[in-house]
Design a protein around this motif. Structure first.
Motif, mmCIF file in Angstrom:
data_model
loop_
_atom_site.group_PDB
_atom_site.id
_atom_site.type_symbol
_atom_site.label_atom_id
_atom_site.label_comp_id
_atom_site.label_asym_id
_atom_site.label_seq_id
_atom_site.Cartn_x
_atom_site.Cartn_y
_atom_site.Cartn_z
ATOM 1 N N PHE A 69 -0.638 -10.971 10.789
ATOM 2 C CA PHE A 69 -1.495 -11.730 9.879
ATOM 3 C C PHE A 69 -2.817 -12.104 10.545
ATOM 4 C CE2 PHE A 69 2.956 -12.542 8.843
ATOM 5 C CZ PHE A 69 2.987 -12.089 7.539
ATOM 6 N N PRO A 71 -5.877 -14.225 11.714
ATOM 7 C CA PRO A 71 -5.941 -15.654 12.016
ATOM 8 C C PRO A 71 -6.873 -16.431 11.086
ATOM 9 C CG PRO A 71 -7.111 -14.385 13.687
ATOM 10 C CD PRO A 71 -6.436 -13.391 12.795
ATOM 11 N N HIS A 72 -7.733 -15.760 10.325
ATOM 12 C CA HIS A 72 -8.637 -16.448 9.411
ATOM 13 C C HIS A 72 -7.851 -17.131 8.291
ATOM 14 C CE1 HIS A 72 -11.889 -15.931 6.038
ATOM 15 N NE2 HIS A 72 -11.875 -17.160 6.493
ATOM 16 N N ARG A 73 -7.351 -16.342 7.336
ATOM 17 C CA ARG A 73 -6.613 -16.951 6.221
ATOM 18 C C ARG A 73 -5.259 -16.280 6.030
ATOM 19 N NH1 ARG A 73 -10.591 -17.874 2.196
ATOM 20 N NH2 ARG A 73 -9.014 -17.440 0.636
ATOM 21 N N ARG A 74 -4.747 -15.627 7.087
ATOM 22 C CA ARG A 74 -3.386 -15.072 7.105
ATOM 23 C C ARG A 74 -3.209 -13.890 6.160
ATOM 24 N NH1 ARG A 74 -1.314 -16.244 11.417
ATOM 25 N NH2 ARG A 74 0.807 -16.128 10.631
ATOM 26 N N ALA A 75 -4.271 -13.132 5.943
ATOM 27 C CA ALA A 75 -4.118 -11.905 5.163
ATOM 28 C C ALA A 75 -3.373 -10.875 6.016
ATOM 29 C CB ALA A 75 -5.487 -11.371 4.750
ATOM 30 N N PRO A 76 -2.649 -9.962 5.373
ATOM 31 C CA PRO A 76 -1.844 -8.981 6.103
ATOM 32 C C PRO A 76 -2.709 -7.900 6.751
ATOM 33 C CG PRO A 76 -1.708 -8.585 3.741
ATOM 34 C CD PRO A 76 -2.487 -9.858 3.913
ATOM 35 N N PHE A 79 -2.901 -3.748 5.954
ATOM 36 C CA PHE A 79 -3.859 -3.050 5.096
ATOM 37 C C PHE A 79 -5.216 -2.881 5.776
ATOM 38 C CE2 PHE A 79 -0.863 -5.100 2.084
ATOM 39 C CZ PHE A 79 -0.315 -3.937 1.577
ATOM 40 N N CYS A 89 -9.772 -6.623 9.255
ATOM 41 C CA CYS A 89 -9.072 -7.180 8.095
ATOM 42 C C CYS A 89 -9.861 -6.852 6.833
ATOM 43 C CB CYS A 89 -8.932 -8.691 8.250
ATOM 44 S SG CYS A 89 -8.084 -9.481 6.855
ATOM 45 N N VAL A 90 -9.181 -6.449 5.776
ATOM 46 C CA VAL A 90 -9.914 -6.082 4.561
ATOM 47 C C VAL A 90 -10.150 -7.263 3.621
ATOM 48 C CG1 VAL A 90 -9.303 -3.642 4.602
ATOM 49 C CG2 VAL A 90 -7.810 -5.258 3.390
ATOM 50 N N TYR A 91 -9.724 -8.465 4.033
ATOM 51 C CA TYR A 91 -10.001 -9.618 3.163
ATOM 52 C C TYR A 91 -11.471 -10.041 3.334
ATOM 53 C CZ TYR A 91 -8.247 -13.577 0.281
ATOM 54 O OH TYR A 91 -7.995 -14.464 -0.746
ATOM 55 N N PHE C 332 -13.081 0.092 0.611
ATOM 56 C CA PHE C 332 -12.799 -0.677 1.820
ATOM 57 C C PHE C 332 -11.301 -0.798 2.099
ATOM 58 C CE2 PHE C 332 -13.084 -4.559 4.528
ATOM 59 C CZ PHE C 332 -14.120 -4.161 5.355
ATOM 60 N N LEU C 345 -3.412 -8.427 -0.741
ATOM 61 C CA LEU C 345 -3.769 -9.426 0.270
ATOM 62 C C LEU C 345 -2.981 -10.716 0.076
ATOM 63 C CD1 LEU C 345 -7.544 -8.600 0.276
ATOM 64 C CD2 LEU C 345 -5.950 -8.300 2.179
ATOM 65 N N PHE C 359 -7.881 -20.239 10.776
ATOM 66 C CA PHE C 359 -9.184 -20.573 11.368
ATOM 67 C C PHE C 359 -10.210 -20.457 10.252
ATOM 68 C CE2 PHE C 359 -7.249 -19.957 15.442
ATOM 69 C CZ PHE C 359 -8.037 -20.663 16.333
#
Lengths: 423, 423, 423
Positions: A69, A71-76, A79, A89-91, C332, C345, C359
């Protein structure tokens, strides 16, 4: 026999558990190198010791092993984009290198100080012998990379496969250190009395502790021929090393080999088994055809596995395709494949075996000794000590052996040089 | 209405629970005899009162019922070899007879004293009426084998089937003791007023306690014709006996029969229902064709069951194939099959019904009386007493009955001899 | 970042929880009107805020929303008969109207007083904008029915769809209030620099609290063109309103529209998302073909959904059909469909995201502000107060807007009249 409390203590390996702390002191197989075939290829989901992780081979060919995950907002991160030596991270486009450093943070204003503060959990990796190894413990206690003899054999004399087992790792390890069951569960030719392990079904076992764990000597009485001696190694925390050199000495057309398994906890109730093999020495040919034949015999060959997985087609959901007629007339279990037989017995004990209900015999000496070593090591790690088998120097020169020792000979003399690594 | 605590107390039957102690005082159906068709055939997995067990028919034709796990190292005995009057574990070859004695221990040195010490948990069994019965309670409290009337009927006048129900056993038993719902849930011909249970939908219920539990008299007003009286038995802990003799007396081409169910807890949230039938007496013919027709009517015929299982094809996963158009025009539920209708309602309450939220009426008298008996019996067993219905003498001569009692007659006179066993 | 305790407090919405009490102060979508197409049609199972309910459209066309279980003996009302302005349980025929009154009790003797005492739990409903709304809170605190602007648009200028999301509702809401991720996750044309949100990927965010929650202004630098400004509304507890008018002002052949989602907790780990749209004003044509095209673009069109469900075909079980080659060269994420990207996500964070490990950056300002409002509202409700956004007057006249503001202009002037409802 273990008390329920001991059984819990010795089997659990998640973060924060005593067993988890012990396992995290050793390099562990994370995956096969072949599971990450190309640079900048798709990330791979892994679960190790109860932690969800993502592996990726970066642009430089190095393997990253990081938290699943962001560390920003726990997106997986599964992907994520594996590109230019990092996983993005693609979020929100945050990008991390294989050491967990944040190397780009495009959703924040240029010059943000957040980028330096954010770290992605990352575990170090090395690749050896076709396996990606990782170390998940405290950095100041990190040992030298793994250096088992079989890792030093050249690729064409060695191989590793991997299988999924649906139970706690200790059930696997116990099966692996149990020589007695091969006279029963692996009796694949009912009534054939010439098989060595059929001549004496109650082997005598002697255990000798070492810096890496122990080795044990199993002795079977072959009558006039002498004794059939096997020396197994238990390399802590969960590796077995055994020899199958008899084909060679017995003159049959086999590859004399060293064999073993490492049981790697995915979590408390599932396990990946790494099955390694290396040839006796460099005079021995290991053909592709031979490899296939042997994996098939184990029940884990190409056609035995559900495509795209490490799971056997003969599994719990279909009772391992047991054939009761075959069980009456051909083999002891009615199940095809040596490891399939093991899985039927080990998975059949349930997710975590209840060892408080056991009745142990003299044939279980090696099992008892291993549990005692594990329980001692759990205490040792909790008290700040270093457990056996962490440093490669403790195990790097050992190898297993097996042979018939003729009457009047001492096995120690005959085995002398054979227990030292040739690779 | 039960308090949440009472509801928990009365529904749970695992080892160590008060309900478990109560159920273990009675012989229980373990499986159908037909599930173990041959001597030395493959072992059968069973789960009874939350315990995992293995059944096998040994070389002498006797049924063993033992712990699912070998006492040595807890290997699964399901994969065992059923041979020469015993079950042999395929891990290390230990062999046990149907009484749980260890009769061979080949992995240990000859003369080992361990063999005498090791016992495999084994429950006694008897076979009667096509059912394998077992007793899982304290040996010194073991009653005589079961002797319900229907067990004494000759095979060609009797039969038993078995169905899997996906909820707590008490939901089944409550449905079985509830005569009122048959006017609604089992109203399979909307608008046909001649059906007895349509003429009066609010039966009057009187309960009389007995040594085996109770019987109750349900009275429906048939106007000028008199009263339609049904006498049901509740035989503790979880058997219902009811009569369907009206076809006979009414002159229709039916088999006048006694019917019933036993609800056997697999565990707290799943149940096996044993459905028994026997003919009124030996003048009655019970053809194979008739049996099939009746099982079909119940919704549990050969074509209604998922092959190789005791599960209905019409089940929770497909909403019992409810047909809303059929519900508007043909039957009350839109569901085909009398027991399928029962399952829809009983399983639909959830794994364990929350009885603290009920509103009970006068039609629920039999339910209330049964719960009270169960709660009393739980206390009785906990205090060392013997609950009702344990001894066959308490129930062996009873049978249910139903009949229209003309105006001016006393049902007791008319029912007098009919409530006594004819087999 | 939330503490574990705050995270638990803010995410859980079952009966008896603080979050449950908060959500129960608002009218919530229960289902689409189209899910109950006909009077006296089959009942519909619903689960809302962790409660199992049954919806039915009665003979008068009104929607009942009641407990899933009959108050008599807890039989499932799903199998009930929807007839003559009420739902009749098929166990014993008890019948209830949409207000929960028992209007027939045929299994009890005529004149029973039980009928008046028994109530079925029933929640009030209203239908607006193609949605059945319900209020599950204390009756004395029930607000006026919902009156969002989009509910007042005529049917041909508006539509609503519904999708199932396999995670906690807050993960969805957070994605919906996050404008920054659209520059990454929804970048569907790699390398195309003319897309507005590609020109500036780190929007500046200002939040202003209101009586219904807040609105925020996201500002992206368009260089010589000026600023791209978007005003989003957060209407408590879980609705987002955003505008997509740029197509109109930009002259492309699009429908300038207002868009939004409401996240409705099925329970703590699953969610129904209601996706609404309405046209800018009555000069705008919304064709059927356009609707389809847009739903397809979102990834939730007719062919994207598993028939008979609200679940996407591209889902967790198949990794949303991610195409790593597409991810390298075209978009993306390598995933097709804007909402499918969101689901990958949000669901990929796990059932309930662990916010103690985050974070946060400046781009997360709107998220942080929303969480603070929720935590304050939880306290307010617990202390007997009325939370923001309950009364329609607080939100009925607001609408979102987006536009490029040329250099030298104040966005407030340009947006002035655009933030007021036109329907």
């Amino acid at each position: 026999v273990l008390t329920p409390a001991e059984n819990t203590r010795v089997t659990r390996v998640g973060p924060g558990t005593p067993g988890g702390a012990l396992f995290r002191r050793y390099w562990q197989p994370a995956c096969l190198s072949s599971e990450l075939p190309e640079r900048d290829g798709g990330p791979l989901r892994l679960r190790l010791l109860g932690e969800d992780l993502i592996a990726f081979r970066d642009s430089a060919g190095k393997v990253g092993l990081v938290d699943a995950f962001c560390p920003h907002r726990r997106a997986p991160l599964f992907f994520g984009r594996n590109e230019e030596c990092g996983l993005r991270c693609v979020y929100h486009g945050w990008k991390f290198d294989r050491d967990g450093n944040c190397v780009d943070m495009p959703s924040e204003p240029a010059g943000t100080t957040l980028q330096q503060k954010v770290k992605l959990l990352a575990y170090p990796t090395v690749e050896r012998g076709g396996v990606v190894w990782t170390y998940m413990g405290p950095r100041d206690a990190m040992p030298e990379p793994p250096d088992y003899e079989w890792l030093r054999a050249p690729p064409e004399k060695q191989y590793v496969s991997k299988t999924f087992e649906n139970c706690n790792w200790l059930q696997g390890l116990e099966g692996g250190l149990d020589t007695a069951h091969s006279s029963f569960a692996h009796n694949n030719h009912l009534g054939e009395k010439t098989v060595l392990r059929q001549k004496d079904k109650s082997p005598h076992i002697d255990v000798e502790r070492t810096d890496y764990g122990y080795f044990y000597i199993s002795t079977r009485d072959m009558g006039d021929e002498g004794k059939y001696i096997r020396v197994y190694h238990y390399v802590m925390p969960a590796q077995q090393m055994r020899a199958n050199t008899m084909g060679w000495f017995g003159g049959k057309n086999q590859v004399p080999r060293l064999d073993g398994h490492i049981w790697v906890p995915i979590d408390d109730t599932t396990t990946h088994v790494y099955n390694w093999m290396c040839a006796y020495d460099d005079t021995i040919e290991v053909s592709e055809a031979w490899r296939h034949r042997r994996e098939n015999e184990m029940g884990r060959g190409k056609d035995d596995v559900i495509p795209g997985t490490f799971r056997l087609k003969r599994n719990q959901s279909n009772d391992y395709l047991i054939d009761r007629q075959m069980q009456k007339t051909q083999n002891f279990t009615g199940i095809v494949g040596i490891n399939t037989q093991d899985f039927a017995l080990q998975e059949g004990m349930g997710p975590i075996c209840d060892r408080s209900k056991e009745f142990l015999g003299t044939s279980d000496k090696a099992i008892v000794a291993m549990r005692r070593l594990l329980l001692e090591a759990l205490d040792m790690v909790q008290n700040g000590g270093k457990p056996r088998g962490v440093d490669p120097v403790s195990y790097r020169s050992v190898r297993p052996h097996d042979r018939i020792v003729p009457p009047g000979h001492d096995w120690k003399t005959i085995f002398d040089k054979e227990l030292t690594a040739k690779w």
